[in-house]
Design a protein around this motif. Structure first.
Motif, short mmCIF file in Angstrom:
data_model
loop_
_atom_site.label_atom_id
_atom_site.label_comp_id
_atom_site.label_asym_id
_atom_site.label_seq_id
_atom_site.Cartn_x
_atom_site.Cartn_y
_atom_site.Cartn_z
N ILE A 36 -62.27 -0.66 -62.65
CA ILE A 36 -63.38 -1.32 -62.77
C ILE A 36 -64.67 -0.60 -62.71
O ILE A 36 -65.71 -0.83 -62.68
CB ILE A 36 -63.62 -2.41 -61.80
CG1 ILE A 36 -63.18 -2.22 -60.44
CG2 ILE A 36 -62.49 -3.64 -62.11
CD1 ILE A 36 -63.79 -3.10 -59.40
N ALA A 37 -64.39 0.93 -62.03
CA ALA A 37 -65.37 1.80 -61.84
C ALA A 37 -64.79 3.15 -61.97
O ALA A 37 -63.59 3.29 -61.57
CB ALA A 37 -66.22 1.65 -60.59
N LEU A 50 -61.54 -12.74 -63.97
CA LEU A 50 -62.98 -12.83 -64.59
C LEU A 50 -64.01 -11.84 -63.65
O LEU A 50 -64.91 -11.15 -64.08
CB LEU A 50 -63.22 -14.22 -64.87
CG LEU A 50 -62.59 -14.86 -65.85
CD1 LEU A 50 -63.16 -16.29 -65.85
CD2 LEU A 50 -62.80 -14.39 -67.22
N ARG A 51 -63.95 -12.04 -62.32
CA ARG A 51 -64.67 -11.34 -61.37
C ARG A 51 -64.50 -9.63 -61.61
O ARG A 51 -65.33 -9.00 -61.51
CB ARG A 51 -64.40 -11.60 -59.89
CG ARG A 51 -65.14 -13.02 -59.49
CD ARG A 51 -65.06 -13.31 -58.08
NE ARG A 51 -63.66 -13.11 -57.58
CZ ARG A 51 -63.06 -14.20 -57.33
NH1 ARG A 51 -63.45 -15.61 -57.55
NH2 ARG A 51 -62.01 -14.21 -56.54
N ALA A 52 -63.20 -9.50 -61.61
CA ALA A 52 -62.81 -8.06 -61.96
C ALA A 52 -63.58 -7.42 -63.07
O ALA A 52 -64.10 -6.33 -63.34
CB ALA A 52 -61.46 -7.79 -61.98
N PHE A 53 -63.28 -8.17 -64.44
CA PHE A 53 -63.95 -7.95 -65.69
C PHE A 53 -65.61 -7.93 -65.54
O PHE A 53 -66.25 -6.91 -66.24
CB PHE A 53 -63.68 -8.91 -66.57
CG PHE A 53 -62.42 -8.66 -67.47
CD1 PHE A 53 -62.30 -7.69 -68.09
CD2 PHE A 53 -61.41 -9.67 -67.49
CE1 PHE A 53 -60.97 -7.23 -68.67
CE2 PHE A 53 -59.92 -9.63 -68.14
CZ PHE A 53 -59.95 -8.22 -68.66
N ARG A 79 -70.28 -4.56 -65.38
CA ARG A 79 -71.70 -4.15 -64.89
C ARG A 79 -71.57 -2.52 -64.46
O ARG A 79 -72.70 -1.94 -64.76
CB ARG A 79 -71.45 -4.85 -63.36
CG ARG A 79 -72.95 -4.52 -62.83
CD ARG A 79 -73.14 -5.45 -61.52
NE ARG A 79 -72.20 -5.27 -60.43
CZ ARG A 79 -71.07 -6.22 -60.27
NH1 ARG A 79 -71.17 -7.33 -61.00
NH2 ARG A 79 -70.14 -5.76 -59.52
N ASN A 80 -70.41 -2.13 -64.16
CA ASN A 80 -70.46 -0.67 -63.92
C ASN A 80 -70.62 0.23 -65.15
O ASN A 80 -71.04 0.99 -65.09
CB ASN A 80 -69.12 -0.05 -63.31
CG ASN A 80 -69.05 -0.79 -61.62
OD1 ASN A 80 -69.96 -0.70 -61.08
ND2 ASN A 80 -67.70 -1.22 -61.48
N ASP A 119 -73.64 2.77 -66.05
CA ASP A 119 -73.25 4.12 -66.30
C ASP A 119 -73.97 4.41 -67.70
O ASP A 119 -74.62 5.45 -67.95
CB ASP A 119 -71.81 4.25 -66.38
CG ASP A 119 -71.40 5.66 -66.73
OD1 ASP A 119 -71.90 6.45 -66.29
OD2 ASP A 119 -70.40 5.92 -67.44
N ASN A 120 -73.85 3.51 -68.55
CA ASN A 120 -74.61 3.72 -70.12
C ASN A 120 -76.21 3.58 -69.70
O ASN A 120 -76.63 4.47 -70.57
CB ASN A 120 -74.09 2.64 -70.84
CG ASN A 120 -72.59 2.68 -71.32
OD1 ASN A 120 -72.09 3.51 -71.31
ND2 ASN A 120 -72.34 1.56 -71.57
N LEU A 121 -76.52 2.91 -68.74
CA LEU A 121 -78.10 2.99 -68.63
C LEU A 121 -78.51 4.14 -68.19
O LEU A 121 -79.45 4.88 -68.48
CB LEU A 121 -78.45 1.91 -67.75
CG LEU A 121 -79.95 1.90 -67.30
CD1 LEU A 121 -81.14 1.74 -68.70
CD2 LEU A 121 -80.08 0.77 -66.12
N TRP A 122 -77.62 4.91 -67.25
CA TRP A 122 -78.07 6.24 -66.62
C TRP A 122 -78.20 7.20 -67.98
O TRP A 122 -78.94 8.20 -67.88
CB TRP A 122 -76.96 6.68 -65.65
CG TRP A 122 -77.39 8.07 -65.15
CD1 TRP A 122 -78.26 8.26 -63.95
CD2 TRP A 122 -76.68 9.25 -65.38
NE1 TRP A 122 -78.16 9.59 -63.67
CE2 TRP A 122 -77.35 10.14 -64.61
CE3 TRP A 122 -75.78 9.83 -66.50
CZ2 TRP A 122 -76.72 11.63 -64.67
CZ3 TRP A 122 -75.49 11.00 -66.68
CH2 TRP A 122 -76.07 11.94 -65.75
#
Length: 227
Positions: free
Chosen positions: A62-63, A175-178, A183-184, A188-191
């Motif tokens: 997840i990250a 679903l919480r893991a997804f 979100r990560n 990352d893409n935003l950065w």
């Protein structure tokens, strides 16, 4: 006094984490766990199983850079049952199981700098326990009717509700893991987008200033009139 309270709270927190870790991988209990896998490291977990049962293992990265790890499952006899390389997620079923401790390993040795956050869930299905539950229901008695419902109908209804609730809980956890993984990825893409946008802007400004300077140099007359 405040320092002493903080130390006591920290100790109680550590004890709670240790107890939850011990209970999380106890036999015959479904469990989920999220942990940080350091770079160039391998982490293994052990799950006790009974004879002729089944284990379902689902994992997700997840990250972390690349969002991938190496995954393997080793039987109590030391046999590699499942081996995957550079994967971000997977679902595997081991059945029938042997009596003993199964080894679940996550390998990040191929990454020298990036740590990964991994979520995985272990779902146990032990037929022996199901048989024991059936025997308990059978030993409750043989009433002809219980509020116009048969004991068998009540048992089947309760088992069905329990299975659906358990499946709903598992799906919500997945679903919480997804969600955490998405979100990560977005962060990352935003950065990356912000970084390369700034780089492109600096390049454009540099090119514009260079062009202005070049044009001004072309029209700059350096010849001097001698008197």
């Amino acid at each position: 006094m405040d320092e002493l309270q903080r130390i006591c709270i920290s100790l109680f927190g550590c004890m709670a984490v240790l107890l939850s870790a011990v209970n999380a991988f106890s036999p015959n209990v479904d469990s989920e766990f999220t942990f940080l896998l350091p770079a160039a490291r391998t982490e293994c977990f052990y799950q006790t199983a009974i004879h002729n049962g089944s284990i379902e293992i689902e994992y997700q990265v997840i990250a972390g850079a690349g969002m991938d790890v190496d995954f393997s499952v080793i039987s109590p006899q030391g046999i590699h049952l499942i081996s995957e390389f550079r994967r971000s997620d997977g679902v595997h079923m081991v059945e029938p199981t042997e009596a003993g401790d199964y080894q679940i390993c996550f390998d990040n040795t191929f990454s020298r700098f990036s740590e990964k956050m991994v979520f995985f869930e272990v779902i146990m299905d032990n037929q022996a326990n199901d048989v024991g539950v059936d025997d308990e229901w059978a030993g409750l008695g043989e009433p002809e009717s219980l509020l116009e419902y048969k004991l068998e109908d009540i048992r089947e209804t309760m088992d069905s509700v329990h299975r659906r609730l358990e499946r709903s809980r598992q799906m919500q956890t997945v679903l919480r893991a997804f969600e955490a993984r998405d979100r990560n990825l977005l962060e990352d893409n935003l950065w990356r987008v912000s970084f390369w946008s700034c780089v492109n802007l600096l390049v454009m400004l540099s090119v514009a200033l260079t062009q202005v300077y070049t044009v001004r140099r072309l029209f700059d007359d350096k010849r001097r009139v001698c008197s």
